[in-house]
Scaffold this motif. Structure first.
Motif, mmCIF file in Angstrom:
data_model
loop_
_atom_site.group_PDB
_atom_site.id
_atom_site.type_symbol
_atom_site.label_atom_id
_atom_site.label_comp_id
_atom_site.label_asym_id
_atom_site.label_seq_id
_atom_site.Cartn_x
_atom_site.Cartn_y
_atom_site.Cartn_z
ATOM 1 N N LEU A 268 1.140 38.782 -85.140
ATOM 2 C CA LEU A 268 0.890 37.465 -84.539
ATOM 3 C C LEU A 268 1.722 37.297 -83.267
ATOM 4 O O LEU A 268 1.223 36.808 -82.248
ATOM 5 N N ARG A 269 2.981 37.712 -83.335
ATOM 6 C CA ARG A 269 3.858 37.596 -82.165
ATOM 7 C C ARG A 269 3.335 38.467 -81.026
ATOM 8 O O ARG A 269 3.277 38.041 -79.874
ATOM 9 N N ALA A 270 2.902 39.661 -81.381
ATOM 10 C CA ALA A 270 2.362 40.566 -80.369
ATOM 11 C C ALA A 270 1.104 39.974 -79.730
ATOM 12 O O ALA A 270 0.834 40.179 -78.555
ATOM 13 N N ALA A 271 0.355 39.213 -80.535
ATOM 14 C CA ALA A 271 -0.885 38.625 -80.024
ATOM 15 C C ALA A 271 -0.648 37.347 -79.228
ATOM 16 O O ALA A 271 -1.594 36.749 -78.716
ATOM 17 N N GLY A 272 0.614 36.891 -79.144
ATOM 18 C CA GLY A 272 0.915 35.726 -78.306
ATOM 19 C C GLY A 272 1.242 34.438 -79.045
ATOM 20 O O GLY A 272 1.432 33.392 -78.428
ATOM 21 N N ALA A 273 1.313 34.500 -80.388
ATOM 22 C CA ALA A 273 1.649 33.296 -81.151
ATOM 23 C C ALA A 273 3.113 32.912 -80.932
ATOM 24 O O ALA A 273 3.968 33.781 -80.763
ATOM 25 N N GLN A 274 3.378 31.604 -80.941
ATOM 26 C CA GLN A 274 4.753 31.123 -80.785
ATOM 27 C C GLN A 274 5.041 30.025 -81.804
ATOM 28 O O GLN A 274 4.138 29.483 -82.413
#
Ligand code: PRP
Ligand code: ZN
Length: 286
Positions: A268-274
């Motif tokens: 998720l972090r790699a996909a841009g989630a914050q």
């Protein structure tokens, strides 16, 4: 009104967890006055019998209790005819062969013609047979772990959970032979009314078990990455997507399995989630 009689362990490894399970299911099972032998839940048609765990399979088989919470190890040992309604996921332990710390261990053969103390002679007999070993089984009713020290046996066959009992008695676990956990058992001839109460209880237990193995996850996603992020989140149906004050971002809510959790977070972090928040779930009805 029909009531279901459930036997649980009076004191021991499974007692607190059994009461906790009932409490999570909205059933107050504990008995304030230092645990009498019997408690009646006021909010659910269940009566609780507090027994020695070794007596629970027989009580359920005989119909003295309608159901019970007990370790599989005890059921196997007693060989009583009961029906397992649900594995409960707590009280996990194994039955192991343990020997004194200073003994020279050479492998399973070591146990040949040794004296092994246990409260589980029937399970041990089977274990020895399955491994082509011949040993002298010494049946004892409690405090098996002190037998080697006082010279009553060369080894023991007993339940190991944290391992602290072995450690404090100078013993070392050498062979893990059988794995066990707490299960909900029932009599095989319950009447319709009792079956219905048990069904209701099982429904609640399923919700508690599902909640325990899942987490609720909330995160912020840039709108242009939303599709990729949603693919990572299976959820119960599909994730909820809510607008945020900043119209370039949305808030995404879903449920993830505890076991897959860290993998998913990284992706998720790699996909841009914050701003990822993970919260425990109280109950989960599928
Ligand atoms: C078992 C076993 C040990 C202890 C091991 O007793 O007889 O005493 O648990 O646990 P540990 O590895 O965490 O130290 P249990 O609670 O099943 O009760 P019982 O044998 O007296 O019925
Ligand atoms: Zn016991």
């Amino acid at each position: 009104m029909e009531r279901l009689k459930i036997a649980i362990q009076k004191s021991g490894r499974l007692s607190d967890k059994s009461i906790e399970l009932f409490e999570k299911a909205g059933i107050s099972a504990s008995n304030n006055s230092s645990r009498l032998l019997f408690a009646s839940a006021s909010d659910f048609p269940i009566d609780i019998l507090y027994l020695r765990d070794d007596d629970i399979p027989q009580c359920v088989a005989d119909g003295v209790a309608d159901a019970g919470i007990v370790g599989e190890n005890v059921i196997w040992e007693t060989g009583q005819k009961v029906v397992t309604a649900e594995k409960l996921g707590f009280g996990k332990c194994r039955l192991s062969l343990a020997i004194p710390r200073d003994a020279q261990y050479s492998g399973l053969d070591w146990f040949n013609s040794k004296k092994i103390a246990t409260t589980y002679p029937n399970i041990l007999k089977k274990v020895l047979q399955d491994n082509n070993l011949t040993a002298d089984i010494h049946v004892i009713n409690g405090s098996v772990e002190i037998c080697p020290v006082i010279g009553l046996a060369d080894a023991i066959f007993d339940i190991v959970s944290t391992g602290s009992t072995l450690l404090s008695n100078g013993l070392v676990e050498k062979e893990k032979m059988v794995y066990s956990e707490a299960v909900l058992i029932k009599n095989d001839k319950l009447n319709e009314g009792k079956e219905q109460i048990l069904e209701k209880l099982l429904f609640r237990i399923h919700a508690i078990k599902a909640a325990k193995s899942n987490k609720y996850i909330l995160l912020n996603a840039p709108k242009d990455k939303l599709e990729d992020i949603i693919k990572l989140l299976p959820g119960m149906k599909s994730p909820s997507v809510l607008p945020l004050a900043d119209s370039n971002w949305v808030s995404v809510h879903s449920v993830v399995e505890e076991s897959k959790f860290w993998d998913i977070i990284d992706q998720l972090r790699a996909a841009g989630a914050q701003g990822i928040l993970v919260v425990p779930i109280e109950k989960m009805i599928l």
